[in-house]
Motif scaffolding. Structure first.
Motif, short mmCIF file in Angstrom:
data_model
loop_
_atom_site.label_atom_id
_atom_site.label_comp_id
_atom_site.label_asym_id
_atom_site.label_seq_id
_atom_site.Cartn_x
_atom_site.Cartn_y
_atom_site.Cartn_z
N VAL A 57 0.86 -1.18 0.00
CA VAL A 57 0.00 0.00 0.00
C VAL A 57 0.89 1.23 0.00
O VAL A 57 1.79 1.36 0.85
CB VAL A 57 -0.94 0.00 1.23
CG1 VAL A 57 -1.78 1.28 1.26
CG2 VAL A 57 -1.83 -1.24 1.23
N LEU A 58 0.67 2.10 -0.95
CA LEU A 58 1.45 3.33 -1.04
C LEU A 58 1.19 4.22 0.18
O LEU A 58 0.08 4.22 0.72
CB LEU A 58 1.07 4.11 -2.30
CG LEU A 58 1.57 3.53 -3.62
CD1 LEU A 58 0.84 4.18 -4.79
CD2 LEU A 58 3.06 3.70 -3.74
N PRO A 59 2.19 4.97 0.60
CA PRO A 59 1.97 5.92 1.70
C PRO A 59 1.02 7.03 1.27
O PRO A 59 0.86 7.29 0.07
CB PRO A 59 3.37 6.47 2.00
CG PRO A 59 4.18 6.18 0.79
CD PRO A 59 3.56 4.99 0.11
N GLU A 60 0.39 7.66 2.24
CA GLU A 60 -0.59 8.71 1.98
C GLU A 60 -0.04 9.83 1.10
O GLU A 60 -0.77 10.43 0.32
CB GLU A 60 -1.10 9.31 3.30
CG GLU A 60 -1.97 8.38 4.10
CD GLU A 60 -3.35 8.17 3.49
OE1 GLU A 60 -3.83 9.05 2.76
OE2 GLU A 60 -3.93 7.11 3.75
N ASP A 61 1.26 10.12 1.20
CA ASP A 61 1.84 11.23 0.44
C ASP A 61 2.35 10.83 -0.95
O ASP A 61 2.99 11.62 -1.63
CB ASP A 61 2.94 11.91 1.25
CG ASP A 61 4.16 11.02 1.45
OD1 ASP A 61 4.08 9.79 1.20
OD2 ASP A 61 5.20 11.55 1.87
#
Length: 101
Positions: free
Chosen positions: A72-76
């Motif tokens: 899962v990609l980080p929020e940023d």
């Protein structure tokens, strides 16, 4: 390495994939990077990157692409305009044991 960036409809993943493709090229990484919506999983991908808004689909997508590392990609991730942070994230995800979040 074959990488797929997935989001709900495939729109935001297109931007992330393009930036990652440019960063990989600049770093000398021989990566094929594609974007897709959540219903377009590539079962032959080596790494699948999910937008944080679809993190709940991680296990399901992992079953659809059993050989892939699913992260899962980080929020940023969507603010990484040159793709270097995402490139580093992929390098780390690819070296992590399969099944690692």
């Amino acid at each position: 390495m074959r990488i797929q960036v997935i989001c709900g409809a495939g729109a935001s993943s297109t931007f992330v994939a393009a930036r990652l493709r440019r960063a990989a090229l600049a770093a000398g990484s021989d990566w094929e990077v594609a974007a897709a919506p959540a219903d377009g999983v590539d079962p032959f991908a080596d790494v699948i990157l999910l937008g944080p808004h679809i993190a709940a689909l991680r296990e399901e997508i992992g079953r659809q692409a059993p050989r892939a590392r699913v992260a899962v990609l980080p929020e940023d991730a969507f603010t990484d305009l040159d793709g270097r942070r995402i490139h580093a994230f992929v390098v780390a995800a690819d070296s992590a044991p399969k099944g690692t979040p």
